[in-house]
Scaffold this motif. Structure first.
Motif, PDB file in Angstrom:
ATOM      1  N   LYS A  84       0.833  -1.204   0.000  1.00 37.25           N
ATOM      2  CA  LYS A  84       0.000   0.000   0.000  1.00 37.25           C
ATOM      3  C   LYS A  84       0.867   1.252   0.000  1.00 37.25           C
ATOM      4  O   LYS A  84       0.589   2.201  -0.717  1.00 37.25           O
ATOM      5  CB  LYS A  84      -0.928   0.022   1.213  1.00 37.25           C
ATOM      6  CG  LYS A  84      -2.120  -0.878   1.073  1.00 37.25           C
ATOM      7  CD  LYS A  84      -3.040  -0.696   2.243  1.00 37.25           C
ATOM      8  CE  LYS A  84      -4.217  -1.640   2.138  1.00 37.25           C
ATOM      9  NZ  LYS A  84      -5.126  -1.517   3.264  1.00 37.25           N
ATOM     10  N   PHE A 129       2.429   1.575  -3.400  1.00 37.63           N
ATOM     11  CA  PHE A 129       1.387   1.973  -4.354  1.00 37.63           C
ATOM     12  C   PHE A 129       1.066   3.454  -4.204  1.00 37.63           C
ATOM     13  O   PHE A 129       0.975   4.180  -5.193  1.00 37.63           O
ATOM     14  CB  PHE A 129       0.139   1.118  -4.128  1.00 37.63           C
ATOM     15  CG  PHE A 129      -1.026   1.520  -4.976  1.00 37.63           C
ATOM     16  CD1 PHE A 129      -1.041   1.241  -6.330  1.00 37.63           C
ATOM     17  CD2 PHE A 129      -2.103   2.188  -4.428  1.00 37.63           C
ATOM     18  CE1 PHE A 129      -2.110   1.605  -7.116  1.00 37.63           C
ATOM     19  CE2 PHE A 129      -3.170   2.553  -5.204  1.00 37.63           C
ATOM     20  CZ  PHE A 129      -3.175   2.265  -6.554  1.00 37.63           C
ATOM     21  N   GLU A 154      -5.135  -3.000  -5.305  1.00 39.42           N
ATOM     22  CA  GLU A 154      -4.720  -1.955  -4.377  1.00 39.42           C
ATOM     23  C   GLU A 154      -5.632  -0.739  -4.498  1.00 39.42           C
ATOM     24  O   GLU A 154      -6.000  -0.117  -3.507  1.00 39.42           O
ATOM     25  CB  GLU A 154      -3.264  -1.541  -4.626  1.00 39.42           C
ATOM     26  CG  GLU A 154      -2.252  -2.617  -4.308  1.00 39.42           C
ATOM     27  CD  GLU A 154      -1.997  -3.567  -5.484  1.00 39.42           C
ATOM     28  OE1 GLU A 154      -2.631  -3.412  -6.557  1.00 39.42           O
ATOM     29  OE2 GLU A 154      -1.173  -4.475  -5.331  1.00 39.42           O
TER      30      GLU A 154
END
Length: 139
Positions: free
Chosen positions: A4, A7, A63
Motif C-alpha cells: 500500500k 502503491f 490496491e
C-alpha cells in the motif's frame, strides 16, 4: 502494508508528473497506446458522470479497490456532480508517463478537464501496464 505504501508513492509520483511539465521522464512509454489511454480514461469519466462508482472500482487494481470504497466515492463525488450539473465535453487532455524506479513498472497518466453546465472538473487518472486504474482523482 508495504504494498500500500509503495502503491501510494507511485500514485503521488504519477500525480506530480501529471501536474508538471512534460519532458523525457514523463513521456508515455511505448508499452502504452495513447488512444487506448484516452479511451479508457473516458470510460472512467463516463462511469463517474453516471455515478457508477462500482464500475470505476472494477476498472482498478486490487490496491486501488482497497483505497476507497464505492460509498467513499459516492460521498466525495456526488457533491461535485450535484454542483457542476450535466457533463458537456472534455476541453483539455494531457497524456504522459511515469516509471517506478524501484520496480521498473511503467504507468500512464492523463489529465482531462471536463466542462459541465455550471463549471469544470479536472480528472487525474493513472493506469498500470495492464490498463487497470491506479488513480482516479477529481478536483
Amino acid at each position: 502494508m508495504m504494498i500500500k505504501v509503495g502503491f501510494l508513492a507511485v500514485v503521488i509520483l504519477l500525480n506530480m508528473g501529471l501536474l508538471g511539465c512534460q519532458n523525457k521522464e514523463t513521456e508515455l512509454s511505448d508499452k502504452f497506446d495513447e488512444e487506448t489511454v484516452k479511451s479508457e480514461a473516458m470510460k472512467a469519466i463516463e462511469l463517474f458522470n453516471e455515478r457508477d462508482y462500482e464500475g470505476i472500482c472494477e476498472m482498478g487494481t486490487e490496491e486501488f479497490k482497497e483505497i476507497l470504497s464505492v460509498e467513499g466515492y459516492q460521498e466525495q463525488c456526488d457533491p461535485f456532480l450535484d454542483k457542476r450539473g450535466a457533463f458537456k465535453e472534455i476541453e483539455k487532455t494531457v497524456v504522459m508517463g511515469s516509471k517506478d524506479k524501484k520496480s521498473g513498472a511503467d504507468y500512464a497518466g492523463i489529465v482531462m478537464v471536463g466542462a459541465y453546465e455550471d463549471g469544470k472538473i479536472q480528472f487525474s487518472i493513472g493506469f498500470d501496464e495492464d490498463m487497470k486504474l491506479i488513480q482516479f482523482l477529481i478536483k
